[in-house]
Design a protein around this motif. Structure first.
Motif, short mmCIF file in Angstrom:
data_model
loop_
_atom_site.label_atom_id
_atom_site.label_comp_id
_atom_site.label_asym_id
_atom_site.label_seq_id
_atom_site.Cartn_x
_atom_site.Cartn_y
_atom_site.Cartn_z
N MET A 128 0.82 -1.22 0.00
CA MET A 128 0.00 0.00 0.00
C MET A 128 0.85 1.26 0.00
SD MET A 128 -3.11 -0.96 2.63
CE MET A 128 -3.89 0.64 2.40
N LYS A 140 -0.63 4.41 -1.13
CA LYS A 140 -1.75 4.90 -0.33
C LYS A 140 -1.30 5.67 0.91
CE LYS A 140 -4.99 2.80 -2.79
NZ LYS A 140 -6.00 3.57 -3.56
N ALA A 157 -3.05 9.01 1.45
CA ALA A 157 -4.47 8.80 1.71
C ALA A 157 -4.71 8.32 3.14
CB ALA A 157 -5.06 7.80 0.71
N VAL A 194 -9.23 3.18 4.35
CA VAL A 194 -8.79 3.44 2.98
C VAL A 194 -8.91 2.19 2.12
CG1 VAL A 194 -6.76 4.00 1.56
CG2 VAL A 194 -7.27 5.35 3.60
N LYS A 195 -8.58 1.06 2.70
CA LYS A 195 -8.55 -0.19 1.94
C LYS A 195 -9.95 -0.75 1.66
CE LYS A 195 -6.06 -4.62 1.93
NZ LYS A 195 -5.13 -4.32 0.84
#
Length: 485
Positions: A297, A300, A303, A336-337
């Motif tokens: 990730m 990410k 984020a 987020v995931k």
């Protein structure tokens, strides 16, 4: 240091030099270092404490204690907290920095009482953070309460490096007008404010500030000692330290830094003003990058950081410090995931239910309703440890059942890290190898140190495999998940 992967052997050459420099104290133990000793370095943390006390006997040694969480991520019964404090004090710990992730003083009383009973120095910590419910007046009230509880000194623990100079000045001034015990300011230079805030606090009369040494300084760490001395040059409160010895220490630590290159990152050493928004502690930030990379990730990262303030507010404006920083970080990653609040991790549920203590602000009604519905439980208001039965004797019994020693040291470590303690103490089968970090050959061989062993060969990860860190009932597990064809 370096994600707490520095071994005792790597510390030994520097310890006597630091001991001879007349620092107010040396932080040598506690917090995540105990986990790392067991999990990654094949060391008994009490052996580390005894060894460092032997080679650095003059300077008071400090450690960080997570109140009722001890050095783990969940609350433990009072008898286990008391036994742990007795063990570390008996083995040479002098000043114990005691904090609670929620600033709930109820979670500090057992640790403070135990430290005082051992005749050692209890330093109560205010976990500094910024939110609508965290004001200078509220921090001062907490400082007054900690003095009443018997603390010998007070620490302002700015784990994220976000305290601004004028706030530092004002907070120290107000505390000085209300309490009579010494005050220490601890900050990180993540946002580039650390040195300036130290100067402001010194002007306000703070008794002590905490520093580090390059290359393990600045950025997500504390301001560098040499840098602070230069900033204080000509100031009436400028301390005097041997600059040549500081330079020699830097040269030594540069070598260690290279040996620990797998656990360091230039990104952790730069100034990042975005931290003023996200308020992520230095230790969390340095580990977070590694964990997101391991979980595929990396892209990410921004984020997840932006999600952290949203999670934090929903969980009652909790400060970001171990263990709440890890909990908020995990929940932000899951949001987020998988989508916001589609899945709520167990520790986040426990915070909402009051199992970590009283949150500074209210839990978001929608989140609390969802957690209560999923768990079938209602939030509690009691001190979490009051709901726990004594556990030390049960830990002793489990140790005996596994063929392990059942003395206090092993029992309290087993209470927190049962798998790691068993792996450390169980006889190894012929030809078995144990993972350790790379260690320096420059260490003094005359001091007792844990024996190192060759690293275990890394198991190849299949193209369908992903390494994850999973927290179950407050215990963190390193697992690999593979998709079967």
């Amino acid at each position: 240091m370096a994600a707490t992967r520095m071994s005792t052997k790597q510390m030994l050459p520097a310890a006597p030099i630091l001991d001879g420099m007349a620092f107010n104290g040396l932080e040598t133990w506690g917090g995540a270092t105990i986990d790392s000793c067991l999990r990654y370095l094949n060391e008994n943390p009490f052996d580390r404490l005894r060894t460092l006390k032997k080679v650095a006997p003059k300077t008071p040694q400090l450690m960080l204690l997570r109140g009722q969480n001890i050095v783990q991520y969940t609350s433990f019964p009072d008898d286990i907290v008391e036994a742990f404090v007795q063990c570390m004090c008996r083995n040479g710990m002098d000043i114990i920095r005691i904090f609670d992730a929620l600033n709930d003083v109820r979670n500090l009383k057992t640790a403070i009482r135990s430290v005082k009973k051992c005749g050692k120095h209890a330093r109560g910590e205010l976990c500094y953070t910024i939110s609508p419910v965290h004001t200078v007046d509220n921090f001062v009230k907490m400082g007054v309460e900690l003095e009443k509880m018997g603390c010998d000194s007070l620490g302002i623990k700015d784990m994220s490096g976000i305290i601004q100079p004028q706030i530092a000045y004002h907070l120290v001034k107000e505390l000085k007008s209300r309490i009579g015990i010494p005050i220490t300011l601890h900050t990180h230079d993540t946002a580039g404010l650390g040195a300036a805030s130290y100067l402001a606090a010194i002007e306000a009369g703070v008794d002590c500030v905490e520093v580090s040494i390059v290359p393990f300084a600045n950025g997500t760490s504390q301001p560098d000692t040499q840098r602070m001395l230069a900033l204080l040059e000509g100031h009436p409160r400028c301390p005097q330290f041997d600059r040549q010895k500081l330079s020699e220490l830097r040269d030594y630590f540069e070598v260690v830094y290279k040996e620990l290159a797998n656990f360091t990152s230039p990104a952790n050493e730069r100034v990042d003003s975005d931290i003023l928004i996200y308020q992520v502690p230095g230790g969390m930030l340095s580990n977070f990058r590694t964990q997101l990379k391991e979980q595929g990730m990396t892209e990410k990262f921004d984020a997840v950081l932006k999600e952290i303030p949203i999670v934090r507010e929903a969980l009652g404006w909790i400060p970001l410090v171990t263990p709440t920083s890890q909990i908020v970080g995990t929940q932000a990653m899951m949001n987020v995931k998988f989508g916001r609040w589609k899945m709520i991790c167990q520790p986040a549920q426990d915070i909402a239910l009051g199992k970590y203590g009283l949150t500074p602000g209210p839990i978001a009604p929608g989140v609390l309703e969802q957690v209560e519905k999923q768990t079938g439980k209602k939030a509690v208001t009691e001190r979490p440890a009051d709901l726990l039965k004594p556990g030390l004797e049960a830990c002793r019994s489990q140790c005996r059942d596994k063929g392990l020693p059942d003395d206090d040291e092993i029992a309290v470590l087993f209470a927190m890290f049962p798998q790691q303690v068993e792996a450390l103490l169980k006889p190894k089968s012929p030809g078995a190898v144990t993972a350790t970090a790379t260690t320096t050959t420059a260490a003094a061989t005359s001091s007792p140190v844990p024996a190192s062993a060759p690293p275990i060969p890394a198991r190849p990860l299949s193209a369908n495999g992903k390494r994850l860190f999973v927290t179950v009932n407050g215990k963190r597990h390193d697992v690999t998940v593979e998709t079967l064809e």
